[in-house]
Design a protein around this motif. Structure first.
Motif, PDB file in Angstrom:
ATOM      1  N   SER A   1       2.111   8.955  -5.826  1.00 54.27           N
ATOM      2  CA  SER A   1       2.591  10.298  -5.491  1.00 54.27           C
ATOM      3  C   SER A   1       3.705  10.715  -6.457  1.00 54.27           C
ATOM      4  O   SER A   1       3.701  11.831  -6.971  1.00 54.27           O
ATOM      5  CB  SER A   1       3.088  10.320  -4.049  1.00 54.27           C
ATOM      6  OG  SER A   1       3.631  11.571  -3.739  1.00 54.27           O
ATOM      7  N   GLU A   2       4.651   9.798  -6.692  1.00 53.19           N
ATOM      8  CA  GLU A   2       5.737  10.112  -7.616  1.00 53.19           C
ATOM      9  C   GLU A   2       5.205  10.295  -9.033  1.00 53.19           C
ATOM     10  O   GLU A   2       5.645  11.193  -9.750  1.00 53.19           O
ATOM     11  CB  GLU A   2       6.793   9.008  -7.580  1.00 53.19           C
ATOM     12  CG  GLU A   2       7.633   9.019  -6.320  1.00 53.19           C
ATOM     13  CD  GLU A   2       8.660   7.899  -6.293  1.00 53.19           C
ATOM     14  OE1 GLU A   2       9.056   7.417  -7.368  1.00 53.19           O
ATOM     15  OE2 GLU A   2       9.057   7.511  -5.185  1.00 53.19           O
ATOM     16  N   ALA A   3       4.259   9.436  -9.408  1.00 56.11           N
ATOM     17  CA  ALA A   3       3.676   9.561 -10.744  1.00 56.11           C
ATOM     18  C   ALA A   3       2.930  10.888 -10.882  1.00 56.11           C
ATOM     19  O   ALA A   3       3.027  11.558 -11.911  1.00 56.11           O
ATOM     20  CB  ALA A   3       2.733   8.387 -11.026  1.00 56.11           C
ATOM     21  N   THR A   4       2.199  11.258  -9.830  1.00 55.73           N
ATOM     22  CA  THR A   4       1.477  12.528  -9.852  1.00 55.73           C
ATOM     23  C   THR A   4       2.460  13.684  -9.947  1.00 55.73           C
ATOM     24  O   THR A   4       2.277  14.603 -10.754  1.00 55.73           O
ATOM     25  CB  THR A   4       0.599  12.665  -8.588  1.00 55.73           C
ATOM     26  OG1 THR A   4      -0.340  11.590  -8.573  1.00 55.73           O
ATOM     27  CG2 THR A   4      -0.126  13.989  -8.555  1.00 55.73           C
ATOM     28  N   ALA A   5       3.515  13.622  -9.127  1.00 60.33           N
ATOM     29  CA  ALA A   5       4.523  14.688  -9.159  1.00 60.33           C
ATOM     30  C   ALA A   5       5.208  14.727 -10.525  1.00 60.33           C
ATOM     31  O   ALA A   5       5.427  15.801 -11.084  1.00 60.33           O
ATOM     32  CB  ALA A   5       5.552  14.488  -8.054  1.00 60.33           C
ATOM     33  N   SER A   6       5.518  13.554 -11.050  1.00 61.94           N
ATOM     34  CA  SER A   6       6.159  13.485 -12.362  1.00 61.94           C
ATOM     35  C   SER A   6       5.225  14.013 -13.443  1.00 61.94           C
ATOM     36  O   SER A   6       5.645  14.761 -14.324  1.00 61.94           O
ATOM     37  CB  SER A   6       6.562  12.040 -12.658  1.00 61.94           C
ATOM     38  OG  SER A   6       7.148  11.945 -13.923  1.00 61.94           O
ATOM     39  N   ALA A   7       3.959  13.617 -13.367  1.00 58.91           N
ATOM     40  CA  ALA A   7       2.981  14.097 -14.347  1.00 58.91           C
ATOM     41  C   ALA A   7       2.810  15.607 -14.235  1.00 58.91           C
ATOM     42  O   ALA A   7       2.707  16.312 -15.250  1.00 58.91           O
ATOM     43  CB  ALA A   7       1.639  13.393 -14.144  1.00 58.91           C
ATOM     44  N   ARG A   8       2.778  16.096 -12.998  1.00 61.48           N
ATOM     45  CA  ARG A   8       2.657  17.540 -12.785  1.00 61.48           C
ATOM     46  C   ARG A   8       3.864  18.262 -13.393  1.00 61.48           C
ATOM     47  O   ARG A   8       3.713  19.267 -14.090  1.00 61.48           O
ATOM     48  CB  ARG A   8       2.582  17.821 -11.288  1.00 61.48           C
ATOM     49  CG  ARG A   8       1.524  18.822 -10.938  1.00 61.48           C
ATOM     50  CD  ARG A   8       1.432  19.078  -9.439  1.00 61.48           C
ATOM     51  NE  ARG A   8       0.377  18.235  -8.903  1.00 61.48           N
ATOM     52  CZ  ARG A   8       0.483  17.477  -7.830  1.00 61.48           C
ATOM     53  NH1 ARG A   8       1.586  17.468  -7.134  1.00 61.48           N
ATOM     54  NH2 ARG A   8      -0.510  16.741  -7.422  1.00 61.48           N
ATOM     55  N   ALA A   9       5.056  17.732 -13.115  1.00 62.32           N
ATOM     56  CA  ALA A   9       6.275  18.353 -13.645  1.00 62.32           C
ATOM     57  C   ALA A   9       6.288  18.292 -15.172  1.00 62.32           C
ATOM     58  O   ALA A   9       6.653  19.269 -15.837  1.00 62.32           O
ATOM     59  CB  ALA A   9       7.515  17.666 -13.074  1.00 62.32           C
ATOM     60  N   GLU A  10       5.875  17.158 -15.725  1.00 62.64           N
ATOM     61  CA  GLU A  10       5.823  17.026 -17.177  1.00 62.64           C
ATOM     62  C   GLU A  10       4.784  17.982 -17.751  1.00 62.64           C
ATOM     63  O   GLU A  10       4.998  18.581 -18.798  1.00 62.64           O
ATOM     64  CB  GLU A  10       5.509  15.591 -17.593  1.00 62.64           C
ATOM     65  CG  GLU A  10       5.550  15.368 -19.089  1.00 62.64           C
ATOM     66  CD  GLU A  10       6.855  15.756 -19.753  1.00 62.64           C
ATOM     67  OE1 GLU A  10       6.812  16.256 -20.887  1.00 62.64           O
ATOM     68  OE2 GLU A  10       7.934  15.577 -19.145  1.00 62.64           O
ATOM     69  N   GLY A  11       3.672  18.150 -17.043  1.00 62.23           N
ATOM     70  CA  GLY A  11       2.659  19.100 -17.474  1.00 62.23           C
ATOM     71  C   GLY A  11       3.195  20.522 -17.493  1.00 62.23           C
ATOM     72  O   GLY A  11       2.943  21.284 -18.435  1.00 62.23           O
ATOM     73  N   VAL A  12       3.957  20.865 -16.462  1.00 65.45           N
ATOM     74  CA  VAL A  12       4.573  22.199 -16.403  1.00 65.45           C
ATOM     75  C   VAL A  12       5.540  22.370 -17.567  1.00 65.45           C
ATOM     76  O   VAL A  12       5.530  23.401 -18.246  1.00 65.45           O
ATOM     77  CB  VAL A  12       5.288  22.417 -15.048  1.00 65.45           C
ATOM     78  CG1 VAL A  12       6.179  23.640 -15.081  1.00 65.45           C
ATOM     79  CG2 VAL A  12       4.260  22.538 -13.928  1.00 65.45           C
TER      80      VAL A  12
ATOM     81  N   ASP B   1       0.833  -1.207   0.000  1.00 65.09           N
ATOM     82  CA  ASP B   1       0.000   0.000   0.000  1.00 65.09           C
ATOM     83  C   ASP B   1       0.866   1.255   0.000  1.00 65.09           C
ATOM     84  O   ASP B   1       0.603   2.208  -0.737  1.00 65.09           O
ATOM     85  CB  ASP B   1      -0.948   0.014   1.204  1.00 65.09           C
ATOM     86  CG  ASP B   1      -2.073  -1.006   1.077  1.00 65.09           C
ATOM     87  OD1 ASP B   1      -2.296  -1.521  -0.041  1.00 65.09           O
ATOM     88  OD2 ASP B   1      -2.725  -1.294   2.105  1.00 65.09           O
ATOM     89  N   GLU B   2       1.907   1.250   0.843  1.00 63.83           N
ATOM     90  CA  GLU B   2       2.805   2.407   0.913  1.00 63.83           C
ATOM     91  C   GLU B   2       3.548   2.583  -0.413  1.00 63.83           C
ATOM     92  O   GLU B   2       3.721   3.712  -0.882  1.00 63.83           O
ATOM     93  CB  GLU B   2       3.788   2.241   2.068  1.00 63.83           C
ATOM     94  CG  GLU B   2       3.149   2.388   3.434  1.00 63.83           C
ATOM     95  CD  GLU B   2       4.093   2.025   4.584  1.00 63.83           C
ATOM     96  OE1 GLU B   2       5.261   1.660   4.323  1.00 63.83           O
ATOM     97  OE2 GLU B   2       3.639   2.097   5.737  1.00 63.83           O
ATOM     98  N   ALA B   3       3.982   1.459  -1.000  1.00 59.55           N
ATOM     99  CA  ALA B   3       4.685   1.538  -2.281  1.00 59.55           C
ATOM    100  C   ALA B   3       3.753   2.065  -3.371  1.00 59.55           C
ATOM    101  O   ALA B   3       4.152   2.890  -4.197  1.00 59.55           O
ATOM    102  CB  ALA B   3       5.234   0.167  -2.669  1.00 59.55           C
ATOM    103  N   ARG B   4       2.500   1.574  -3.365  1.00 66.29           N
ATOM    104  CA  ARG B   4       1.527   2.079  -4.347  1.00 66.29           C
ATOM    105  C   ARG B   4       1.289   3.570  -4.153  1.00 66.29           C
ATOM    106  O   ARG B   4       1.238   4.331  -5.115  1.00 66.29           O
ATOM    107  CB  ARG B   4       0.215   1.314  -4.223  1.00 66.29           C
ATOM    108  CG  ARG B   4       0.263  -0.071  -4.816  1.00 66.29           C
ATOM    109  CD  ARG B   4      -1.113  -0.748  -4.757  1.00 66.29           C
ATOM    110  NE  ARG B   4      -1.003  -2.130  -5.127  1.00 66.29           N
ATOM    111  CZ  ARG B   4      -1.233  -3.153  -4.322  1.00 66.29           C
ATOM    112  NH1 ARG B   4      -1.632  -2.947  -3.087  1.00 66.29           N
ATOM    113  NH2 ARG B   4      -1.097  -4.388  -4.754  1.00 66.29           N
ATOM    114  N   ALA B   5       1.117   3.959  -2.887  1.00 58.00           N
ATOM    115  CA  ALA B   5       0.881   5.380  -2.593  1.00 58.00           C
ATOM    116  C   ALA B   5       2.086   6.218  -3.023  1.00 58.00           C
ATOM    117  O   ALA B   5       1.928   7.282  -3.628  1.00 58.00           O
ATOM    118  CB  ALA B   5       0.589   5.580  -1.104  1.00 58.00           C
ATOM    119  N   ALA B   6       3.285   5.710  -2.698  1.00 55.04           N
ATOM    120  CA  ALA B   6       4.500   6.433  -3.103  1.00 55.04           C
ATOM    121  C   ALA B   6       4.592   6.492  -4.622  1.00 55.04           C
ATOM    122  O   ALA B   6       4.943   7.533  -5.191  1.00 55.04           O
ATOM    123  CB  ALA B   6       5.735   5.767  -2.512  1.00 55.04           C
ATOM    124  N   GLY B   7       4.264   5.382  -5.276  1.00 54.97           N
ATOM    125  CA  GLY B   7       4.286   5.356  -6.743  1.00 54.97           C
ATOM    126  C   GLY B   7       3.290   6.339  -7.340  1.00 54.97           C
ATOM    127  O   GLY B   7       3.606   7.057  -8.285  1.00 54.97           O
TER     128      GLY B   7
END
Length: 179
Positions: free
Chosen positions: A69-80, A61-67
């Motif tokens: 979160s990282e995917a969201t952050a990565s997607a956000r950064a890629e969006g920027v 669960d923690e790994a999924r959440a971290a994944g």
């Protein structure tokens, strides 16, 4: 006849028959203890396995959440980055359109200047009026004139007049990229 011995023919020392009840009792107790120990061991193993499954589930669960979160952050950064690239492309296109407008206006002003012989005289008069009577008047490259006097310079060149005309359009130039 010799007294029968418990456990004859088996390994270990022979046991007198009189000890059979004690041995039987010890065996029953040993079996009960062994059964209890097996039950306790199974319960401990089941509990340990349950804790291991729970811990593994928590780690997943923690790994999924971290994944996520990282995917969201990565997607956000890629969006920027994508928005910045898009903005840079839009700004480059606007700049290109603006420079094309400036080029066309310069060409149009140069054509009007070349077609109108009186324009040169009018520009000389305008430049002298702005720079002063003692101004030195020179022909500008590409057409028009430049007047220079002490502390003053008046640029009435074709390119300066065209640029000034474009600058006077102000916000009207924005319509180039709004349509």
């Amino acid at each position: 006849m010799a007294e029968p011995r418990y456990g004859e023919g088996r390994e270990g020392p022979p046991v007198p028959a009189a000890l059979d009840p004690v041995v039987g009792s010890l065996r029953r107790k040993a079996r009960r203890d062994a059964a209890r120990i097996r039950t306790e061991a199974r319960a401990a193993a089941d509990a340990l396995l349950g804790r291991a499954h729970a811990e593994a589930a928590q780690i997943l669960d923690e790994a999924r959440a971290a994944g996520r979160s990282e995917a969201t952050a990565s997607a956000r950064a890629e969006g920027v980055r994508a928005r910045r690239r898009a903005r840079a492309i839009v700004l480059a296109a606007r700049r290109e359109a603006y420079e094309e407008l400036r080029h066309r206006v310069r060409s149009a002003v140069a054509s009007l200047y070349a077609e109108n012989p009186v324009a040169a005289d009018r520009l000389r008069t305008l430049a002298r009026d702005r720079a002063g009577a003692d101004a030195r008047i020179a022909t500008a490259p590409g057409g028009g004139v430049i007047a220079v006097a002490p502390g003053r310079r008046v640029d009435c060149s074709v390119s300066a007049l065209a640029d000034h005309a474009v600058d006077l359009l102000g916000a009207e130039v924005e319509r180039l990229w709004e349509s």
